[in-house]
Motif scaffolding. Structure first.
Motif, short mmCIF file in Angstrom:
data_model
loop_
_atom_site.label_atom_id
_atom_site.label_comp_id
_atom_site.label_asym_id
_atom_site.label_seq_id
_atom_site.Cartn_x
_atom_site.Cartn_y
_atom_site.Cartn_z
N PHE A 18 0.82 -1.22 0.00
CA PHE A 18 0.00 0.00 0.00
C PHE A 18 0.85 1.27 0.00
O PHE A 18 0.30 2.37 -0.01
CB PHE A 18 -0.95 0.02 1.21
CG PHE A 18 -2.05 -1.00 1.11
CD1 PHE A 18 -3.12 -0.79 0.26
CD2 PHE A 18 -1.99 -2.17 1.84
CE1 PHE A 18 -4.14 -1.72 0.16
CE2 PHE A 18 -3.00 -3.11 1.73
CZ PHE A 18 -4.07 -2.89 0.90
N ALA A 34 -5.42 -1.01 5.42
CA ALA A 34 -4.11 -1.68 5.47
C ALA A 34 -3.90 -2.34 6.83
O ALA A 34 -3.40 -3.47 6.91
CB ALA A 34 -3.00 -0.68 5.17
N ASN A 94 -6.94 -7.45 -3.30
CA ASN A 94 -5.82 -7.00 -2.47
C ASN A 94 -5.44 -8.07 -1.46
O ASN A 94 -4.25 -8.37 -1.27
CB ASN A 94 -6.17 -5.71 -1.72
CG ASN A 94 -6.27 -4.51 -2.63
OD1 ASN A 94 -5.81 -4.51 -3.76
ND2 ASN A 94 -6.90 -3.46 -2.13
#
Length: 160
Positions: A18, A34, A94
């Motif tokens: 990230f 995150a 992700n």
């Protein structure tokens, strides 16, 4: 591999992915997401450590960041992330990218942690299709009801 090494690897991987500092206490969405990925991945990969399954607690995970996080914060972030993974393709992508990167470095996750997100995603897609089908059926039934109301108002006999 011990827990501290795994924790450092997970923190560095998520931070690089990230392009941010996980320890930054800001509440910006990208940082919050995150940290949630970090918590979930550390919870899963931490079980690969020498400490084993019993020693990796939510409190331990929360204490691995600065400023330190309460175990309830970690639990809430993991629950929110699990819910989002079922609906948000970007977040699922992700998570899978991060998991794959860590599996290359740390080894495969135990079977109980593999594929859960894909199963939820597939189940979500099936439920969306079912909702769409039921909406169509509801619309058809509403049309029939309107026809019967019209027919009864004007005493028209309907032929099936």
């Amino acid at each position: 591999m011990n827990f501290v090494q795994i924790q450092t690897e997970v923190k560095n991987t998520v931070g690089r992915y990230f392009d941010l500092d996980i320890d930054n206490p800001t509440r910006k969405r990208v940082n919050v997401e995150a940290r949630a990925y970090y918590y979930k991945l550390l919870q899963n990969f931490g079980r690969l450590s020498n400490q084993g399954r019993n020693k990796i607690t939510l409190e331990t995970i929360g204490q691995s960041l600065t400023p330190k996080k309460h175990h309830a914060t970690v639990l809430f972030a993991i629950k929110v992330l699990d819910n989002l993974l079922a609906y948000d393709n970007r977040m699922l992508g992700n998570y899978n990218d991060l998991k794959d990167m860590l599996e290359k470095k740390l080894g495969k996750l135990p079977p109980e942690f593999q594929g859960k997100e894909q199963v939820l995603f597939r189940e979500n897609e099936e439920l969306k299709q079912e909702v769409s089908r039921l909406k169509d059926k509801n619309n058809d039934l509403n049309k029939i009801i309107k026809r019967y109301r019209f027919a009864s108002r004007y005493r028209i006999k309907l032929v099936h």
